[in-house]
Design a protein around this motif. Structure first.
Motif, mmCIF file in Angstrom:
data_model
loop_
_atom_site.group_PDB
_atom_site.id
_atom_site.type_symbol
_atom_site.label_atom_id
_atom_site.label_comp_id
_atom_site.label_asym_id
_atom_site.label_seq_id
_atom_site.Cartn_x
_atom_site.Cartn_y
_atom_site.Cartn_z
ATOM 1 N N ILE A 39 1.021 -1.190 0.269
ATOM 2 C CA ILE A 39 0.200 0.071 -0.412
ATOM 3 C C ILE A 39 0.998 0.963 -0.012
ATOM 4 O O ILE A 39 1.630 1.440 0.837
ATOM 5 C CB ILE A 39 -0.817 -0.203 1.267
ATOM 6 C CG1 ILE A 39 -1.790 -1.074 1.447
ATOM 7 C CG2 ILE A 39 -1.729 1.383 0.955
ATOM 8 C CD1 ILE A 39 -2.417 -1.559 3.172
ATOM 9 N N LEU A 40 1.267 1.895 -1.496
ATOM 10 C CA LEU A 40 1.436 2.807 -1.177
ATOM 11 C C LEU A 40 0.876 4.222 -0.662
ATOM 12 O O LEU A 40 0.119 5.008 -2.425
ATOM 13 C CB LEU A 40 1.621 3.250 -2.720
ATOM 14 C CG LEU A 40 3.396 2.630 -3.106
ATOM 15 C CD1 LEU A 40 3.286 1.724 -4.474
ATOM 16 C CD2 LEU A 40 4.401 2.025 -1.980
ATOM 17 N N ARG A 43 0.850 7.929 -3.102
ATOM 18 C CA ARG A 43 1.314 8.066 -4.411
ATOM 19 C C ARG A 43 1.099 8.981 -5.591
ATOM 20 O O ARG A 43 -0.296 8.908 -5.841
ATOM 21 C CB ARG A 43 1.637 7.038 -5.176
ATOM 22 C CG ARG A 43 2.261 6.516 -6.611
ATOM 23 C CD ARG A 43 2.992 5.401 -6.720
ATOM 24 N NE ARG A 43 4.171 5.603 -7.671
ATOM 25 C CZ ARG A 43 5.493 5.189 -6.594
ATOM 26 N NH1 ARG A 43 5.447 4.735 -5.441
ATOM 27 N NH2 ARG A 43 6.400 5.769 -7.553
ATOM 28 N N ALA A 44 2.090 9.670 -6.073
ATOM 29 C CA ALA A 44 1.465 10.665 -7.345
ATOM 30 C C ALA A 44 0.222 11.230 -6.739
ATOM 31 O O ALA A 44 0.162 11.746 -7.774
ATOM 32 C CB ALA A 44 2.155 9.792 -7.944
ATOM 33 N N GLY A 45 -0.084 11.593 -5.759
ATOM 34 C CA GLY A 45 -1.683 12.661 -5.793
ATOM 35 C C GLY A 45 -2.460 11.438 -5.846
ATOM 36 O O GLY A 45 -3.933 12.409 -5.998
ATOM 37 N N LEU A 46 -2.314 10.295 -6.565
ATOM 38 C CA LEU A 46 -3.864 9.652 -6.669
ATOM 39 C C LEU A 46 -4.644 9.092 -5.317
ATOM 40 O O LEU A 46 -5.441 8.122 -6.042
ATOM 41 C CB LEU A 46 -3.167 8.560 -7.481
ATOM 42 C CG LEU A 46 -2.113 9.286 -9.062
ATOM 43 C CD1 LEU A 46 -1.923 7.956 -10.018
ATOM 44 C CD2 LEU A 46 -3.383 10.176 -9.879
ATOM 45 N N GLY A 47 -4.066 9.094 -4.265
ATOM 46 C CA GLY A 47 -4.008 8.372 -3.436
ATOM 47 C C GLY A 47 -4.484 7.289 -3.455
ATOM 48 O O GLY A 47 -6.007 6.149 -3.187
ATOM 49 N N SER A 48 -3.396 6.355 -3.265
ATOM 50 C CA SER A 48 -3.527 4.643 -3.784
ATOM 51 C C SER A 48 -3.614 4.195 -2.091
ATOM 52 O O SER A 48 -3.848 4.293 -0.881
ATOM 53 C CB SER A 48 -2.064 4.609 -3.811
ATOM 54 O OG SER A 48 -1.633 4.446 -5.262
ATOM 55 N N VAL A 62 -8.067 0.590 -3.235
ATOM 56 C CA VAL A 62 -9.606 0.277 -1.916
ATOM 57 C C VAL A 62 -8.980 1.790 -0.616
ATOM 58 O O VAL A 62 -8.460 1.575 -0.463
ATOM 59 C CB VAL A 62 -10.093 -0.880 -1.569
ATOM 60 C CG1 VAL A 62 -11.187 -0.342 -0.811
ATOM 61 C CG2 VAL A 62 -10.777 -1.303 -2.917
ATOM 62 N N PRO A 63 -9.227 2.327 -0.833
ATOM 63 C CA PRO A 63 -8.776 3.490 0.500
ATOM 64 C C PRO A 63 -8.953 2.958 2.007
ATOM 65 O O PRO A 63 -10.390 2.181 2.439
ATOM 66 C CB PRO A 63 -9.444 4.722 0.865
ATOM 67 C CG PRO A 63 -10.676 4.731 -0.747
ATOM 68 C CD PRO A 63 -10.578 3.193 -1.488
ATOM 69 N N VAL A 64 -7.539 2.312 2.019
ATOM 70 C CA VAL A 64 -7.761 1.528 3.600
ATOM 71 C C VAL A 64 -7.087 2.335 4.527
ATOM 72 O O VAL A 64 -7.132 1.603 5.690
ATOM 73 C CB VAL A 64 -6.748 0.075 3.224
ATOM 74 C CG1 VAL A 64 -8.063 -0.228 3.162
ATOM 75 C CG2 VAL A 64 -5.578 0.680 2.677
ATOM 76 N N THR A 65 -5.957 3.829 4.871
ATOM 77 C CA THR A 65 -5.325 4.106 5.650
ATOM 78 C C THR A 65 -5.759 5.618 5.648
ATOM 79 O O THR A 65 -5.826 5.790 7.083
ATOM 80 C CB THR A 65 -4.154 3.936 4.577
ATOM 81 O OG1 THR A 65 -4.213 5.364 3.401
ATOM 82 C CG2 THR A 65 -3.058 2.915 4.417
ATOM 83 N N GLU A 66 -7.408 5.884 4.902
ATOM 84 C CA GLU A 66 -7.438 7.138 5.656
ATOM 85 C C GLU A 66 -8.474 6.618 6.965
ATOM 86 O O GLU A 66 -9.045 6.011 6.910
ATOM 87 C CB GLU A 66 -8.635 7.685 4.047
ATOM 88 C CG GLU A 66 -7.483 8.938 3.596
ATOM 89 C CD GLU A 66 -6.535 7.360 2.536
ATOM 90 O OE1 GLU A 66 -7.019 6.269 2.229
ATOM 91 O OE2 GLU A 66 -6.299 7.928 1.730
#
Ligand code: SF4
Length: 410
Positions: A39-40, A43-48, A62-66
């Motif tokens: 999970i990056l 990354r590059a403003g893309l919200g990995s 899939v968002p998992v860190t926000e």
């Protein structure tokens, strides 16, 4: 409307709901150990987030860190090596981890980790030109887009310099081992509009040596005739991200873009480039995209934007707003799925009504957006004639690419 059954029966709805609500990872998950991609975070403003493959071949991130993901009703579980999603405790469906290729652990001849040159976003290779977007370094005050994380991210995941040879080395490995057919370059704003000058040598080498599809996502160059030249060189896609169609919202969210170019100029660039499909070279497919972020303005405004973009012959790219940690909008709530269903249904319908070439590029699965062709199951409308035409176009394109040496195409 949303239940384990509706989400199971409609993977596009599941993809959208996961963007909006994120997902929790159960302690049983062992992502990297099971061959998944790390999970990056930004990354590059893309919200990995976590790269997964949903049923019917829908690739997603899939968002998992926000923080909002911590309250999600979706939880990923692992049992006997099998991964599946539970929604409010009930099993929805099995999913697969997007495979982590062997080249993710390799270095370039110059010694840089290959993942600092480019990474897979779904099944295409995304390369962020490392020079930081100058809205982040503007004086006396930064003018970066409020949702963007590029300035937080660079130097962490991306290499500072990416020579043409280093990029070619990574593209070749990604083609040979991951079967990529498309390479996407992304830049922010640079004074003097130098972004196209920077990217052109990459395009020329990739076209000459590998014959893959190539796209550029940059601000709109002040000299629009530059796009005629890039089209002639074989560029396949340009994308202009204006994010919001409401002029006031655009100004508020993208102060740098507003001051430097203005919304009207973004629209003019989309209109201009959409017309280039009629000029050559005939063997190179062409698409112009206008990129929007759903959830940052009223859904009706995003739908008006979709109608405008398709009316000029371009294809909308619609992301779902993700409040990334560290950005100016990190405390905003993500959009609600129910609000966005009509937006993505409209995306599909508008493209089909105008017979735009969606879903034709072979092996291009995008994890960071809902592709128009993926949204058919969100609309009650059917377009049998257009679907047949698109199938024929896809077959033709696959053959053309295979014939010119993109032999990894499956
Ligand atoms: S133009 Fe906006 S979205 Fe793009 S990199 Fe710069 S600040 Fe980020």
């Amino acid at each position: 409307m949303l239940s384990p059954v509706t989400l199971r029966e409609n993977p596009a709805l599941l993809k959208l709901d996961l963007y909006c609500k994120g997902m929790r990872l159960d302690d049983s998950c062992f992502i990297e150990g099971d061959g998944g991609r790390q999970i990056l975070r930004t990354r590059a403003g893309l919200g990995s987030g976590l790269e997964l493959i949903l049923p019917r071949g829908l690739w997603t991130n899939v968002p998992v860190t926000e923080p909002f993901a911590a309250a999600s009703p979706h939880v990923l579980h692992r049992e006997g090596g099998r991964y599946f999603i539970r929604y409010r405790g009930d099993i929805v469906t099995d999913v697969r981890l997007s495979p982590r290729p062997a080249w993710y652990d390799a270095r370039t001849a110059s010694g840089k980790p290959m993942t600092r040159i480019g990474t897979l976003q779904g099944t295409y290779l995304g390369i962020y030109q490392a020079k930081v977007c100058e809205y982040w370094t503007a004086k006396p005050k930064k003018t970066n887009c409020k949702f963007c994380s590029v300035g937080l991210n660079l130097g962490v995941d991306d290499a500072d310099e990416k020579s043409v040879s280093e990029v070619l080395e990574v593209v070749r490995r990604a083609r040979d081992e991951s079967g990529i057919t498309y390479v996407d370059f992304n830049t922010g704003h640079y004074d003097g509009d130098t972004y196209l000058d920077i990217l052109e040598p990459y395009l020329v080498r990739i076209k000459k040596e590998l014959g893959l599809l190539v796209g550029f996502q940059t601000p709109p160059h002040r000299d629009l005739s530059r796009y005629d030249r890039l089209r002639a060189l074989g560029l396949n896609r340009v994308s202009f991200c204006f994010e919001a169609f409401d002029p006031e919202r655009f100004k508020e969210l993208c102060p740098g873009k507003h001051a430097e170019y203005g919304l009207d100029y973004y629209l003019e660039a989309v209109r201009y480039c959409a017309r280039l499909g009629r000029s050559g070279p005939g063997h190179e497919p062409w698409v112009a995209n206008g990129e929007l972020i759903a959830g940052l303005e009223a859904p009706e405004s995003t739908m008006r934007a979709i109608d405008w973009i398709t009316s000029v012959g371009a294809i909308p790219t619609v992301c779902v707003f993700r409040p990334l940690v560290g950005t100016d909008l990190e405390h905003e709530a993500p959009p609600r799925t129910e609000q966005l269903v009509p937006v993505f249904a409209r995306l599909y319908e508008a493209c089909m009504e105008r017979s735009l070439p969606i879903g034709c590029a072979p092996n291009v699965h995008v994890s960071l957006v809902m592709l128009p062709e993926e949204c058919g199951s969100l609309s009650p409308r059917r377009f049998p004639w257009q679907s047949l035409k698109l199938k024929a176009m896809a077959t033709l394109l696959r053959r053309r690419l295979a014939a010119r040496g993109a032999e990894a195409i499956r």
